[in-house]
Design a protein around this motif. Structure first.
Motif, PDB file in Angstrom:
ATOM      1  N   ASP A  83       0.903  -1.341  -0.029  1.00  0.00           N
ATOM      2  CA  ASP A  83      -0.049   0.055  -0.054  1.00  0.00           C
ATOM      3  C   ASP A  83       0.782   1.233   0.079  1.00  0.00           C
ATOM      4  O   ASP A  83       0.787   1.928  -0.542  1.00  0.00           O
ATOM      5  CB  ASP A  83      -0.794   0.096   1.187  1.00  0.00           C
ATOM      6  N   VAL A  84       2.065   1.294   0.810  1.00  0.00           N
ATOM      7  CA  VAL A  84       2.885   2.213   0.646  1.00  0.00           C
ATOM      8  C   VAL A  84       3.565   2.633  -0.663  1.00  0.00           C
ATOM      9  O   VAL A  84       3.542   3.601  -0.797  1.00  0.00           O
ATOM     10  CB  VAL A  84       3.848   2.160   1.983  1.00  0.00           C
ATOM     11  N   MET A  85       3.958   1.345  -1.181  1.00  0.00           N
ATOM     12  CA  MET A  85       4.496   1.606  -2.403  1.00  0.00           C
ATOM     13  C   MET A  85       3.445   2.010  -3.530  1.00  0.00           C
ATOM     14  O   MET A  85       4.176   2.746  -4.399  1.00  0.00           O
ATOM     15  CB  MET A  85       5.005  -0.066  -2.891  1.00  0.00           C
ATOM     16  N   ARG A  86       2.486   1.851  -3.328  1.00  0.00           N
ATOM     17  CA  ARG A  86       1.562   2.121  -4.427  1.00  0.00           C
ATOM     18  C   ARG A  86       1.468   3.611  -4.412  1.00  0.00           C
ATOM     19  O   ARG A  86       1.436   4.114  -5.624  1.00  0.00           O
ATOM     20  CB  ARG A  86       0.084   1.625  -4.113  1.00  0.00           C
ATOM     21  N   TRP A  87       1.286   4.237  -3.260  1.00  0.00           N
ATOM     22  CA  TRP A  87       1.321   5.577  -3.113  1.00  0.00           C
ATOM     23  C   TRP A  87       2.570   6.211  -3.527  1.00  0.00           C
ATOM     24  O   TRP A  87       2.585   7.269  -4.174  1.00  0.00           O
ATOM     25  CB  TRP A  87       0.901   6.104  -1.744  1.00  0.00           C
ATOM     26  N   VAL A  88       3.752   5.614  -3.083  1.00  0.00           N
ATOM     27  CA  VAL A  88       5.247   6.260  -3.342  1.00  0.00           C
ATOM     28  C   VAL A  88       5.364   6.122  -5.010  1.00  0.00           C
ATOM     29  O   VAL A  88       5.541   7.273  -5.541  1.00  0.00           O
ATOM     30  CB  VAL A  88       6.253   5.556  -2.550  1.00  0.00           C
ATOM     31  N   LEU A  89       4.797   5.188  -5.609  1.00  0.00           N
ATOM     32  CA  LEU A  89       5.065   4.986  -6.949  1.00  0.00           C
ATOM     33  C   LEU A  89       3.945   6.026  -7.691  1.00  0.00           C
ATOM     34  O   LEU A  89       4.670   6.434  -8.725  1.00  0.00           O
ATOM     35  CB  LEU A  89       4.820   3.549  -7.517  1.00  0.00           C
ATOM     36  N   GLY A  90       2.712   5.749  -7.387  1.00  0.00           N
ATOM     37  CA  GLY A  90       2.065   7.119  -8.051  1.00  0.00           C
ATOM     38  C   GLY A  90       2.374   8.363  -8.102  1.00  0.00           C
ATOM     39  O   GLY A  90       2.671   8.890  -9.156  1.00  0.00           O
ATOM     40  N   SER A 118       5.460   9.488  -7.331  1.00  0.00           N
ATOM     41  CA  SER A 118       6.836   9.530  -8.134  1.00  0.00           C
ATOM     42  C   SER A 118       6.595   9.700  -9.508  1.00  0.00           C
ATOM     43  O   SER A 118       7.414  10.610 -10.127  1.00  0.00           O
ATOM     44  CB  SER A 118       7.575   8.561  -7.730  1.00  0.00           C
ATOM     45  N   PHE A 119       5.732   8.622 -10.005  1.00  0.00           N
ATOM     46  CA  PHE A 119       5.562   8.794 -11.480  1.00  0.00           C
ATOM     47  C   PHE A 119       4.658  10.249 -12.037  1.00  0.00           C
ATOM     48  O   PHE A 119       5.217  10.715 -13.040  1.00  0.00           O
ATOM     49  CB  PHE A 119       4.668   7.501 -11.938  1.00  0.00           C
ATOM     50  N   LEU A 120       3.808  10.628 -11.187  1.00  0.00           N
ATOM     51  CA  LEU A 120       3.336  11.991 -11.629  1.00  0.00           C
ATOM     52  C   LEU A 120       4.312  13.205 -11.224  1.00  0.00           C
ATOM     53  O   LEU A 120       4.155  14.010 -12.224  1.00  0.00           O
ATOM     54  CB  LEU A 120       2.190  12.303 -10.450  1.00  0.00           C
ATOM     55  N   ALA A 121       5.241  12.962 -10.452  1.00  0.00           N
ATOM     56  CA  ALA A 121       6.045  14.141 -10.189  1.00  0.00           C
ATOM     57  C   ALA A 121       7.162  14.087 -11.575  1.00  0.00           C
ATOM     58  O   ALA A 121       7.575  15.094 -12.003  1.00  0.00           O
ATOM     59  CB  ALA A 121       7.151  13.755  -9.036  1.00  0.00           C
ATOM     60  N   ALA A 132       6.601  11.710 -23.039  1.00  0.00           N
ATOM     61  CA  ALA A 132       7.028  11.073 -22.217  1.00  0.00           C
ATOM     62  C   ALA A 132       6.384  11.479 -20.771  1.00  0.00           C
ATOM     63  O   ALA A 132       6.077  10.558 -19.854  1.00  0.00           O
ATOM     64  CB  ALA A 132       8.884  11.620 -21.847  1.00  0.00           C
ATOM     65  N   ALA A 133       6.134  12.739 -20.504  1.00  0.00           N
ATOM     66  CA  ALA A 133       5.258  13.029 -19.455  1.00  0.00           C
ATOM     67  C   ALA A 133       4.060  12.384 -19.166  1.00  0.00           C
ATOM     68  O   ALA A 133       3.677  12.104 -18.292  1.00  0.00           O
ATOM     69  CB  ALA A 133       4.929  14.662 -19.570  1.00  0.00           C
ATOM     70  N   ALA A 134       3.168  12.373 -20.537  1.00  0.00           N
ATOM     71  CA  ALA A 134       1.979  11.941 -20.546  1.00  0.00           C
ATOM     72  C   ALA A 134       2.124  10.167 -20.112  1.00  0.00           C
ATOM     73  O   ALA A 134       1.375   9.760 -19.490  1.00  0.00           O
ATOM     74  CB  ALA A 134       1.587  11.837 -21.930  1.00  0.00           C
ATOM     75  N   ILE A 135       3.171   9.525 -20.443  1.00  0.00           N
ATOM     76  CA  ILE A 135       3.633   8.029 -20.235  1.00  0.00           C
ATOM     77  C   ILE A 135       3.772   8.058 -18.650  1.00  0.00           C
ATOM     78  O   ILE A 135       3.212   7.097 -17.802  1.00  0.00           O
ATOM     79  CB  ILE A 135       4.635   7.569 -20.709  1.00  0.00           C
ATOM     80  N   PHE A 136       4.632   9.047 -18.204  1.00  0.00           N
ATOM     81  CA  PHE A 136       4.622   8.989 -16.648  1.00  0.00           C
ATOM     82  C   PHE A 136       3.420   9.330 -15.944  1.00  0.00           C
ATOM     83  O   PHE A 136       3.166   8.534 -14.791  1.00  0.00           O
ATOM     84  CB  PHE A 136       5.679   9.975 -16.336  1.00  0.00           C
ATOM     85  N   ALA A 137       2.689   9.919 -16.445  1.00  0.00           N
ATOM     86  CA  ALA A 137       1.258  10.493 -15.543  1.00  0.00           C
ATOM     87  C   ALA A 137       0.266   9.156 -15.885  1.00  0.00           C
ATOM     88  O   ALA A 137      -0.276   8.852 -14.722  1.00  0.00           O
ATOM     89  CB  ALA A 137       0.754  11.791 -16.486  1.00  0.00           C
ATOM     90  N   VAL A 138       0.397   8.535 -16.738  1.00  0.00           N
ATOM     91  CA  VAL A 138      -0.569   7.210 -16.800  1.00  0.00           C
ATOM     92  C   VAL A 138       0.092   6.279 -15.972  1.00  0.00           C
ATOM     93  O   VAL A 138      -0.941   5.458 -15.415  1.00  0.00           O
ATOM     94  CB  VAL A 138      -0.334   6.829 -18.237  1.00  0.00           C
ATOM     95  N   LEU A 139       1.393   6.056 -15.766  1.00  0.00           N
ATOM     96  CA  LEU A 139       1.875   5.143 -15.083  1.00  0.00           C
ATOM     97  C   LEU A 139       1.655   5.571 -13.238  1.00  0.00           C
ATOM     98  O   LEU A 139       1.107   4.652 -12.656  1.00  0.00           O
ATOM     99  CB  LEU A 139       3.596   5.005 -15.247  1.00  0.00           C
ATOM    100  N   GLY A 140       1.549   6.774 -13.476  1.00  0.00           N
ATOM    101  CA  GLY A 140       1.303   7.141 -11.868  1.00  0.00           C
ATOM    102  C   GLY A 140      -0.224   7.147 -11.296  1.00  0.00           C
ATOM    103  O   GLY A 140      -0.507   6.542 -10.460  1.00  0.00           O
ATOM    104  N   VAL A 141      -0.928   7.408 -12.386  1.00  0.00           N
ATOM    105  CA  VAL A 141      -2.559   7.196 -12.240  1.00  0.00           C
ATOM    106  C   VAL A 141      -2.792   5.478 -12.167  1.00  0.00           C
ATOM    107  O   VAL A 141      -3.702   5.160 -11.113  1.00  0.00           O
ATOM    108  CB  VAL A 141      -3.388   7.876 -13.368  1.00  0.00           C
ATOM    109  N   VAL A 142      -2.172   4.946 -12.983  1.00  0.00           N
ATOM    110  CA  VAL A 142      -2.504   3.406 -12.609  1.00  0.00           C
ATOM    111  C   VAL A 142      -2.067   3.099 -11.302  1.00  0.00           C
ATOM    112  O   VAL A 142      -2.866   2.031 -10.787  1.00  0.00           O
ATOM    113  CB  VAL A 142      -1.848   2.616 -14.065  1.00  0.00           C
ATOM    114  N   ALA A 143      -0.745   3.352 -11.020  1.00  0.00           N
ATOM    115  CA  ALA A 143      -0.238   3.066  -9.772  1.00  0.00           C
ATOM    116  C   ALA A 143      -1.173   3.421  -8.711  1.00  0.00           C
ATOM    117  O   ALA A 143      -1.315   2.585  -7.696  1.00  0.00           O
ATOM    118  CB  ALA A 143       1.017   3.402  -9.654  1.00  0.00           C
TER     119      ALA A 143
END
Length: 185
Positions: free
Chosen positions: A66-73, A75-78, A170-181
């Motif tokens: 659960d912590v990793m999900r938030w950290v990753l999400g 992080s990817f949005l950042a 690249a920003a869009a890909i990171f954002a999608v990964l962040g939202v998915v996480a």
């Protein structure tokens, strides 16, 4: 295989216009010996991204899912926002020690990559995927795909590549990964 492919694509796109890509151009113009420069970029990237991947794997083992999900999400949005901010090459990144072309490239590239967005992306990808080897191989290939042509073709590449469009992708890909996480769980 997914970790390898995603890591390759993300880093190749994120590296466009990055300060280490600018450093590749400076090294190519300064030394005019592409193969030792490319070899130096490869060696520096392998060591840098292996350390980043190990850190990402360690963080995954340390924190719960659960912590990793938030950290990753987050992080990817950042990373998505950071990718939209253009890099500038610092003067200190162009100073090369007297280690020859290969050695100067390894040192300069390793130091320039410390704390860079592609290194942070490697940490996050290694934390996201349980495939550190695939992530490190992918991020290394992504760096080589972005930097080797710059070394070989110099400013011809940088004048024809729409850097801003690549940053947005690249920003869009990171954002999608962040939202998915953030929504997976």
């Amino acid at each position: 295989m997914e970790a390898f492919l995603v890591s390759t694509g993300i880093v190749a796109l994120a590296e466009m216009g990055d300060k280490t890509q600018l450093l590749s151009l400076v090294l190519a113009a300064r030394f005019r010996r592409p193969w030792p420069i490319i070899a130096g970029i490869f060696v520096a990237t392998v060591f840098n991204h292996a350390a980043a991947g190990a850190l990402g794997a360690w963080i995954t083992n340390l924190a719960g899912p659960d912590v990793m999900r938030w950290v990753l999400g987050i992080s990817f949005l950042a990373m998505a926002v950071w990718t939209l901010i253009p890099d500038k090459l610092d003067d200190e990144d162009t100073k090369a020690p007297r280690l020859g072309v290969f050695g100067a490239t390894v040192v300069a590239f390793f130091l320039a990559e410390m704390g860079d967005k592609t290194q942070i992306a490697t940490v996050a990808l290694a934390a996201r995927y349980d495939a550190i080897v695939g992530v490190v191989l992918g991020t290394t290939l992504g760096m080589m795909l972005a930097n080797a042509p710059v070394v070989l073709l110099g400013d011809k590449v940088t004048k024809k590549v729409p850097i801003r469009v690549i940053h947005v992708i690249a920003a869009a890909i990171f954002a999608v990964l962040g939202v998915v996480a953030l929504i997976s769980g």
